[in-house]
Design a protein around this motif. Structure first.
Motif, PDB file in Angstrom:
ATOM      1  N   SER A  43      -4.890  58.976  46.816  1.00 59.93           N
ATOM      2  CA  SER A  43      -3.851  59.654  47.590  1.00 59.93           C
ATOM      3  C   SER A  43      -2.720  58.664  47.814  1.00 59.93           C
ATOM      4  CB  SER A  43      -4.401  60.118  48.939  1.00 59.93           C
ATOM      5  OG  SER A  43      -5.499  60.975  48.751  1.00 59.93           O
ATOM      6  N   THR A  44      -1.489  59.100  47.616  1.00 59.55           N
ATOM      7  CA  THR A  44      -0.339  58.202  47.734  1.00 59.55           C
ATOM      8  C   THR A  44       0.758  58.872  48.552  1.00 59.55           C
ATOM      9  OG1 THR A  44      -0.855  57.289  45.554  1.00 59.55           O
ATOM     10  CG2 THR A  44       1.331  56.848  46.412  1.00 59.55           C
ATOM     11  N   ALA A  45       1.415  58.082  49.390  1.00 56.95           N
ATOM     12  CA  ALA A  45       2.543  58.585  50.183  1.00 56.95           C
ATOM     13  C   ALA A  45       3.534  57.449  50.413  1.00 56.95           C
ATOM     14  CB  ALA A  45       2.058  59.144  51.512  1.00 56.95           C
ATOM     15  N   PHE A  82       7.501  51.728  52.487  1.00 59.15           N
ATOM     16  CA  PHE A  82       6.120  51.420  52.158  1.00 59.15           C
ATOM     17  C   PHE A  82       5.590  52.498  51.231  1.00 59.15           C
ATOM     18  CE2 PHE A  82       6.186  49.325  56.407  1.00 59.15           C
ATOM     19  CZ  PHE A  82       5.747  48.073  56.024  1.00 59.15           C
ATOM     20  N   LEU A  83       4.869  52.094  50.213  1.00 60.04           N
ATOM     21  CA  LEU A  83       4.106  53.002  49.379  1.00 60.04           C
ATOM     22  C   LEU A  83       2.649  52.725  49.722  1.00 60.04           C
ATOM     23  CD1 LEU A  83       3.965  55.060  47.022  1.00 60.04           C
ATOM     24  CD2 LEU A  83       3.651  53.088  45.523  1.00 60.04           C
ATOM     25  N   VAL A  84       1.953  53.724  50.239  1.00 59.64           N
ATOM     26  CA  VAL A  84       0.560  53.570  50.660  1.00 59.64           C
ATOM     27  C   VAL A  84      -0.310  54.389  49.722  1.00 59.64           C
ATOM     28  CG1 VAL A  84      -1.094  53.913  52.539  1.00 59.64           C
ATOM     29  CG2 VAL A  84       1.280  53.293  53.058  1.00 59.64           C
ATOM     30  N   SER A  85      -1.360  53.758  49.233  1.00 54.75           N
ATOM     31  CA  SER A  85      -2.272  54.423  48.309  1.00 54.75           C
ATOM     32  C   SER A  85      -3.706  54.128  48.727  1.00 54.75           C
ATOM     33  CB  SER A  85      -2.017  53.905  46.890  1.00 54.75           C
ATOM     34  OG  SER A  85      -2.894  54.500  45.974  1.00 54.75           O
ATOM     35  N   ILE A  86      -4.514  55.182  48.859  1.00 52.45           N
ATOM     36  CA  ILE A  86      -5.924  55.022  49.194  1.00 52.45           C
ATOM     37  C   ILE A  86      -6.743  55.599  48.059  1.00 52.45           C
ATOM     38  CG2 ILE A  86      -7.794  55.645  50.773  1.00 52.45           C
ATOM     39  CD1 ILE A  86      -5.763  55.746  53.016  1.00 52.45           C
ATOM     40  N   LYS A  87      -7.634  54.765  47.499  1.00 50.31           N
ATOM     41  CA  LYS A  87      -8.525  55.214  46.432  1.00 50.31           C
ATOM     42  C   LYS A  87      -9.932  55.308  47.005  1.00 50.31           C
ATOM     43  CE  LYS A  87     -10.501  52.860  43.200  1.00 50.31           C
ATOM     44  NZ  LYS A  87     -10.830  51.940  42.172  1.00 50.31           N
ATOM     45  N   THR A  88     -10.500  56.500  46.926  1.00 49.41           N
ATOM     46  CA  THR A  88     -11.815  56.768  47.495  1.00 49.41           C
ATOM     47  C   THR A  88     -12.769  57.186  46.397  1.00 49.41           C
ATOM     48  OG1 THR A  88     -10.726  57.533  49.502  1.00 49.41           O
ATOM     49  CG2 THR A  88     -13.038  58.101  49.251  1.00 49.41           C
ATOM     50  N   GLY A 101      -5.133  64.936  51.332  1.00 50.74           N
ATOM     51  CA  GLY A 101      -3.943  64.752  50.520  1.00 50.74           C
ATOM     52  C   GLY A 101      -3.356  63.373  50.713  1.00 50.74           C
ATOM     53  N   GLU A 102      -2.319  63.272  51.548  1.00 51.93           N
ATOM     54  CA  GLU A 102      -1.645  62.001  51.772  1.00 51.93           C
ATOM     55  C   GLU A 102      -2.523  61.053  52.574  1.00 51.93           C
ATOM     56  OE1 GLU A 102       2.045  62.756  53.729  1.00 51.93           O
ATOM     57  OE2 GLU A 102       2.985  63.469  51.903  1.00 51.93           O
ATOM     58  N   PRO A 103      -2.323  59.731  52.360  1.00 49.57           N
ATOM     59  CA  PRO A 103      -3.051  58.769  53.175  1.00 49.57           C
ATOM     60  C   PRO A 103      -2.685  58.951  54.645  1.00 49.57           C
ATOM     61  CG  PRO A 103      -2.016  57.692  51.309  1.00 49.57           C
ATOM     62  CD  PRO A 103      -1.500  59.104  51.351  1.00 49.57           C
ATOM     63  N   PRO A 104      -3.654  58.858  55.518  1.00 50.16           N
ATOM     64  CA  PRO A 104      -3.376  59.060  56.938  1.00 50.16           C
ATOM     65  C   PRO A 104      -2.633  57.873  57.540  1.00 50.16           C
ATOM     66  CG  PRO A 104      -5.635  58.348  56.632  1.00 50.16           C
ATOM     67  CD  PRO A 104      -5.054  58.543  55.262  1.00 50.16           C
ATOM     68  N   VAL A 105      -1.728  58.178  58.427  1.00 44.41           N
ATOM     69  CA  VAL A 105      -1.066  57.153  59.223  1.00 44.41           C
ATOM     70  C   VAL A 105      -1.177  57.604  60.661  1.00 44.41           C
ATOM     71  CG1 VAL A 105       1.108  55.996  59.749  1.00 44.41           C
ATOM     72  CG2 VAL A 105       0.517  56.485  57.379  1.00 44.41           C
ATOM     73  N   PRO A 106      -1.736  56.807  61.554  1.00 43.78           N
ATOM     74  CA  PRO A 106      -2.095  55.414  61.322  1.00 43.78           C
ATOM     75  C   PRO A 106      -3.208  55.274  60.288  1.00 43.78           C
ATOM     76  CG  PRO A 106      -2.842  56.114  63.496  1.00 43.78           C
ATOM     77  CD  PRO A 106      -2.073  57.247  62.908  1.00 43.78           C
ATOM     78  N   LEU A 107      -3.219  54.104  59.639  1.00 42.25           N
ATOM     79  CA  LEU A 107      -4.188  53.846  58.581  1.00 42.25           C
ATOM     80  C   LEU A 107      -5.597  53.776  59.151  1.00 42.25           C
ATOM     81  CD1 LEU A 107      -2.070  51.273  56.592  1.00 42.25           C
ATOM     82  CD2 LEU A 107      -2.449  53.679  56.065  1.00 42.25           C
ATOM     83  N   ASN A 113     -17.797  52.354  51.368  1.00 46.45           N
ATOM     84  CA  ASN A 113     -18.001  51.203  50.489  1.00 46.45           C
ATOM     85  C   ASN A 113     -17.244  51.382  49.169  1.00 46.45           C
ATOM     86  OD1 ASN A 113     -19.138  48.651  50.259  1.00 46.45           O
ATOM     87  ND2 ASN A 113     -20.724  49.404  48.903  1.00 46.45           N
ATOM     88  N   GLY A 114     -16.412  50.396  48.825  1.00 48.67           N
ATOM     89  CA  GLY A 114     -15.644  50.430  47.598  1.00 48.67           C
ATOM     90  C   GLY A 114     -14.288  51.095  47.710  1.00 48.67           C
ATOM     91  N   GLU A 115     -13.997  51.738  48.824  1.00 51.60           N
ATOM     92  CA  GLU A 115     -12.699  52.377  49.019  1.00 51.60           C
ATOM     93  C   GLU A 115     -11.626  51.295  49.051  1.00 51.60           C
ATOM     94  OE1 GLU A 115     -10.863  55.805  51.923  1.00 51.60           O
ATOM     95  OE2 GLU A 115     -12.519  54.610  52.666  1.00 51.60           O
ATOM     96  N   THR A 116     -10.477  51.566  48.434  1.00 45.53           N
ATOM     97  CA  THR A 116      -9.388  50.591  48.446  1.00 45.53           C
ATOM     98  C   THR A 116      -8.140  51.193  49.072  1.00 45.53           C
ATOM     99  OG1 THR A 116      -8.644  51.159  46.218  1.00 45.53           O
ATOM    100  CG2 THR A 116     -10.203  49.330  46.411  1.00 45.53           C
ATOM    101  N   LEU A 117      -7.411  50.350  49.757  1.00 41.17           N
ATOM    102  CA  LEU A 117      -6.172  50.715  50.433  1.00 41.17           C
ATOM    103  C   LEU A 117      -5.111  49.734  49.957  1.00 41.17           C
ATOM    104  CD1 LEU A 117      -4.504  52.106  52.681  1.00 41.17           C
ATOM    105  CD2 LEU A 117      -5.530  50.492  54.284  1.00 41.17           C
ATOM    106  N   THR A 118      -4.062  50.237  49.295  1.00 41.39           N
ATOM    107  CA  THR A 118      -2.985  49.382  48.808  1.00 41.39           C
ATOM    108  C   THR A 118      -1.698  49.768  49.510  1.00 41.39           C
ATOM    109  OG1 THR A 118      -4.027  49.129  46.650  1.00 41.39           O
ATOM    110  CG2 THR A 118      -1.683  48.647  46.778  1.00 41.39           C
ATOM    111  N   ILE A 119      -1.002  48.753  50.010  1.00 40.07           N
ATOM    112  CA  ILE A 119       0.267  48.943  50.698  1.00 40.07           C
ATOM    113  C   ILE A 119       1.294  48.076  49.981  1.00 40.07           C
ATOM    114  CG2 ILE A 119       1.521  48.672  52.873  1.00 40.07           C
ATOM    115  CD1 ILE A 119      -1.350  48.747  54.214  1.00 40.07           C
TER     116      ILE A 119
END
Length: 160
Positions: A43-45, A82-88, A101-107, A113-119
């Protein structure tokens, strides 16, 4: 090609390596049921740095000891976005049904386990990228910084 596309393209080898390693970890039986198949969802926003969401992202990064080469966190002259991307990675059918859908904010304060969050922050001639991976342990787990990059696209200006 936008800065975000370049950041994504530059990280493709890491994304592939993580995806392959996650796929190999739980591969047990050759006769796996369909409900046990892993699904990777990203998910990216995009959020403005000076928006309410942008401030929440900065607060999250500060709480997770994110390095910053240019004082992003203290600057009163914030620019860019900011481009925020969460890979689950989801395993069961019920998990897949709960993917948003979109990554939640607040993060998120926690993950799976293994989930990644890229900012990725781009603005003022710089790009900074932070990637965190959720690592589970006996007490729950935590977000671990696994990647950081700083790039300057314009030379710094010197004051006379």
């Amino acid at each position: 090609m936008t800065v975000y596309q370049r950041v994504f393209m530059k990280n493709i080898p890491s994304i592939i390596a993580i995806t392959l390693s996650l796929g190999l970890v739980g591969s047990g039986s050759a006769h796996a049921r369909t409900s046990d198949v892993e699904t990777v969802t990203t998910s990216t926003a995009t959020y403005g740095v000076t928006s309410r969401e942008g401030r929440q992202i900065i607060d999250w990064l500060m709480a997770h000891d994110a390095p910053s080469k240019q004082g992003l966190f203290e600057s009163s002259d914030l620019k860019g976005e900011f481009l925020v991307s969460i890979k689950t990675v989801r395993g069961s059918a019920s998990d897949r049904a709960n993917v948003g859908g979109e990554p939640p904010v607040p993060l998120p304060p926690s993950g799976t386990n293994g989930e990644t969050l890229t900012i990725a922050h781009t603005g003022g001639g710089i790009t900074e990228t932070w990637t965190y991976t959720w690592v589970s342990n006996g007490q729950g787990g935590g977000w671990v910084l696994t990647y950081y990059e700083f790039q300057r696209s314009t030379p710094p200006t010197s004051e006379p």
